[in-house]
Structures are given as structure tokens and as C-alpha cells.
Design a protein around this motif. Structure first.
Motif, short mmCIF file in Angstrom:
data_model
loop_
_atom_site.label_atom_id
_atom_site.label_comp_id
_atom_site.label_asym_id
_atom_site.label_seq_id
_atom_site.Cartn_x
_atom_site.Cartn_y
_atom_site.Cartn_z
N SER A 1 0.83 -1.20 0.00
CA SER A 1 0.00 0.00 0.00
C SER A 1 0.87 1.25 0.00
N HIS B 1 -3.94 3.50 -0.20
CA HIS B 1 -4.11 3.01 -1.58
C HIS B 1 -3.42 1.64 -1.67
N PHE C 1 -2.57 -1.39 -3.72
CA PHE C 1 -2.54 -1.68 -5.16
C PHE C 1 -2.02 -3.08 -5.46
N CYS D 1 1.36 -1.31 -12.37
CA CYS D 1 1.39 -0.37 -11.25
C CYS D 1 2.83 -0.03 -10.86
N MET E 1 4.69 1.72 -7.79
CA MET E 1 4.63 2.35 -6.47
C MET E 1 5.79 3.28 -6.22
N LEU F 1 -0.55 9.55 -8.02
CA LEU F 1 -1.24 8.35 -7.55
C LEU F 1 -1.88 7.57 -8.69
N LEU G 1 -0.49 4.14 -9.52
CA LEU G 1 -0.91 2.95 -8.78
C LEU G 1 -2.09 2.23 -9.42
#
Length: 408
Positions: A193, A201, A203, A293, A295, A310, A313
Motif C-alpha cells: 500500500s 491506496h 494496489f 502499477c 509504487m 497516484l 498505482l
């Protein structure tokens, strides 16, 4: 103005973060104990220091006038938090970092606040060990309170094994304390997260693979992940809710939060929730390969005080994914290594990192994740096809030792 970020750690995994920081147009000062660390190749400034020494890290940060400090896949969030707090840089409060890093503080806080975890006891020395173990009951899990990568973590079946397990565990504990936990059994999940302004969030969500667990008893060796999860939608939703609740109970309002969860008798329970990115190429390897994704982009932006993207993500694809490690399963002197070139020609390989031993090296049965010799990540249209390709690739790598046994 060009901002400068201090990266703690410059090894194979940390090199991914250093390259991401460069993509973002940052000046990178990288520190590592290893003068040959791969990440130094991509950094603007490379400094060889002990990154667990807060005074040395602080000196480097001051001398280089950094705008932020970050580490990827290293269990030193307390160092990052301390330096950030002293210099007024973005980060989490040091007390929050310490509580989420120390296994005793974390499990006690979570249990006190109603988060389901294993029953536990703390042994501060050898004299307390047996009485505390009897309170939990055998079998139990024994852990150093301040280690990572499963170092020193063991399954203890009875009193006879207890002292030997304790001696092994405290090798990895500066605090010389151990945690004794009840044994939980069931499917395990890894999550990742990013928390920004208190909003969580999550992901990344994947099944942890312990297919070879019996081979490594009494140690706990994870052999990669499988994505997407095979759990029911209802159970996945329950775990997402638990992850978010756990992060909020730990008061994590900024940065990374890495979770490990087990479903024990149908109930999701927290094994770990750390204020760092995961090691082992999960959040920065398997998940990006499967979903797209990223991060590291928002986390690095947050570290230097920028507004994070963001959107990075959000998934851009949904592939099946599997990761497997090359894990030593015998002891002896290495006489031959074959098949690694063939392994890397397997269809579907999205990422691989091999750091195989050399001929003449002495190897032993893996006791922790630090003993692994590399990893391979494969993607495909389905989870099953990804697993098939990944396990086929790893099976091609054979490490022979003097005993004549071959790595499988």
C-alpha cells in the motif's frame, strides 16, 4: 531547482528505485556498505557507509543538502524517519516507524487495538524462555524481535528444540529478545500500500507460495507469489478492510505499508505490517509486471515533498504472474552450475535476477530469504500458465555439490 534525494541501499533491488528517481529528474546520492553495489552505477553520488548508522547517514544528508530520504526493500524505516525528522524532511514520525518495525511493539499495539494476530509471549532472556513457551504451547513460532527476511524465524516443535532455536534467533537480534507465537495455518497473502494524507491506496495483492515449506522445516522459506489471488472475492474484500484498518491503527499516514496476512481457520490475521516497501521483488517486480502499477514513482515524489502521481498505482493491464526463487536445498561445495542460460530463454519471463554461487563456494540448505540465489518472474494470460513457465525456468537451473546431489 534540481532536488536531491538520499537513497539508503544501492543493491540489486535498490537499483530499481535509484533508476526511478533519475527518471523523475532527481539528483541521487546513494549509500551502501558494498563498494560494488549495482545501484552506484546509476547514482550521481556514491558513498560507502553503514546505512544502519544514523550519525553517518545524517552527516551525508547534511553535507549533500538533500530534499528527501528514501529506502526501498530495506528494513531501516526507523533510520529514514529519524533523519527526516531531524532535518525537517517529509517522512513519518520516528515513534511510528519504531513501533511498526519492532515485532513486539507492533503485535502488542495491534492486539491491544483489536487487530487479529497470533497469540504471543516475549522472552527477554534464556531464563524466561521455557515458561513463556509453555504459555503458548508447542508447536510454536520463535522470532527475533528486530530482524527481517525470515532470519532466525523457526518452527519449534518441543522443549528439546527450544534452546537451539533461541540461540539461532538471537544471532539476528540486536535487542537479544525473541517473540514466541502460536502457530497459524492457512493461505498467506502479501499486500502493498501507499499512504498519502492518511488515505490508504492498496494496489498489490497476491498469494504467497509455500509449496516447498516442508523441505525447509524448521525454517520458513517463501518461494515467490502467484497472481491474481485464488481467494474468493468476499475473502479478498475482508483482507483489504483488515489491511486498511491495521494501517490506521498503526497511525501510518505517509509512505509505504507492506502487509503479510494469513487466513487461520477462516479468519484473516496480520502476520506483519511494515512501514517500508517489500523486499524480494514483489511490489517493484511481480506486481508491475502483472498490472503496470508503479509504487516507486509516487513514493519517491512524496519523499522529496512533491505531489505524488497516484495514477501510477492504477493498473494498466491484468496478466497472470508467478515468481519463483532459486533456493539451495543441500549443503556442500559447489562443483557445477548448469541450465541458467536455458532458464532465461523460457517463454514469458518478465524479470530475472540471478546471483548464483561460484564453483568452489560452500553452500547450505536455506535458513532464511537471504540465502536465495536469485529469482525469476513470468507473466502470461493466466495465472496457471505463468506458474507453469516460471517453474519450468527455475527447474532448469541445477547446482551440483560434492555430495552429488543436484538442486531441484
Amino acid at each position: 531547482m534540481l532536488k536531491t534525494i538520499l537513497m539508503l541501499g544501492a543493491g540489486l533491488e535498490q537499483a530499481i528505485a535509484i533508476k526511478e528517481a533519475k527518471k523523475l529528474g532527481l539528483n541521487v546520492v546513494a549509500c551502501d556498505q558494498d563498494k560494488n553495489a549495482l545501484g552506484f552505477k546509476y547514482a550521481d553520488v556514491s558513498i560507502v557507509i553503514d546505512i544502519t548508522n544514523i550519525d553517518l547517514v545524517l552527516d551525508v544528508a547534511i553535507q549533500n543538502k538533500v530534499h528527501g530520504i528514501f529506502t526501498h526493500a530495506v528494513e531501516i524505516p526507523h533510520i529514514v524517519a529519524e533523519v527526516a525528522a531531524i532535518l525537517g524532511l517529509p517522512g513519518i514520525p520516528p515513534n511510528i516507524a519504531h513501533r511498526a518495525t519492532n515485532k513486539i511493539q507492533r503485535i502488542a499495539h495491534l492486539t491491544d487495538n483489536g487487530i487479529p494476530c497470533a497469540k504471543f509471549e516475549i522472552a527477554n532472556n534464556r531464563d524466561e524462555l521455557l515458561n513463556k513457551a509453555k504459555k503458548i504451547g508447542f508447536p510454536l513460532v520463535l522470532k527475533p524481535v528486530d530482524s527481517a527476511g525470515a532470519r532466525g524465524v523457526q518452527l519449534v516443535s518441543d522443549e528439546i528444540d527450544l534452546i537451539a532455536a533461541y540461540k539461532e534467533a538471537i544471532k539476528y537480534s540486536k535487542e537479544k529478545q525473541v517473540l514466541l507465537e502460536e502457530v497459524l495455518r492457512g493461505p498467506e497473502i502479501s499486500t502493498e500500500s501507499v499512504v498519502y494524507k492518511g488515505v490508504v491506496h492498496t494496489f498489490a495483492f497476491a498469494d504467497r507460495n509455500y509449496d516447498k515449506s516442508e523441505q525447509f522445516r524448521p525454517f520458513f522459506i517463501e518461494d515467490g507469489i502467484n497472481y491474481p489471488s485464488n481467494l474468493s472475492n468476499e475473502m479478498q474484500k475482508s483482507i483489504h478492510i483488515l489491511v486498511e484498518k491495521t494501517i490506521k491503527i498503526l497511525d501510518i499516514k505517509f509512505g509505504a505499508a507492506k502487509g503479510d496476512i494469513i487466513i487461520d481457520k477462516g479468519v484473516p490475521k496480520i502476520i506483519e505490517m511494515a512501514v517500508r516497501t517489500s523486499g524480494g521483488w514483489f511490489g517493484a517486480g511481480s506486481i508491475p509486471a502483472a498490472t503496470g502499477c508503479n509504487m516507486l514513482k509516487p513514493l519517491i515524489q512524496m519523499a522529496v515533498g512533491d505531489v505524488p502521481d497516484l495514477e501510477a498505482l492504477k493498473p494498466t493491464r491484468n496478466l497472470g504472474c508467478a515468481q519463483r526463487y532459486i533456493i539451495p536445498v543441500q549443503e556442500g561445495v559447489v562443483t557445477k552450475i548448469i541450465g541458467y542460460k536455458e532458464a532465461l530463454n523460457e517463454e514469458g519471463i518478465a524479470m530475472s535476477e540471478l546471483f548464483l554461487p561460484k564453483i568452489g563456494d560452500y553452500i547450505h540448505l536455506a535458513k532464511s530469504h537471504s540465502d536465495r540465489f536469485g529469482q525469476i518472474i513470468c507473466t502470461a494470460k493466466t495465472r496457471e500458465d505463468a506458474i507453469k513457465s516460471c517453474e519450468s525456468a527455475v527447474s532448469k537451473i541445477k547446482i551440483e555439490v560434492k555430495s552429488g546431489k543436484v538442486h531441484e
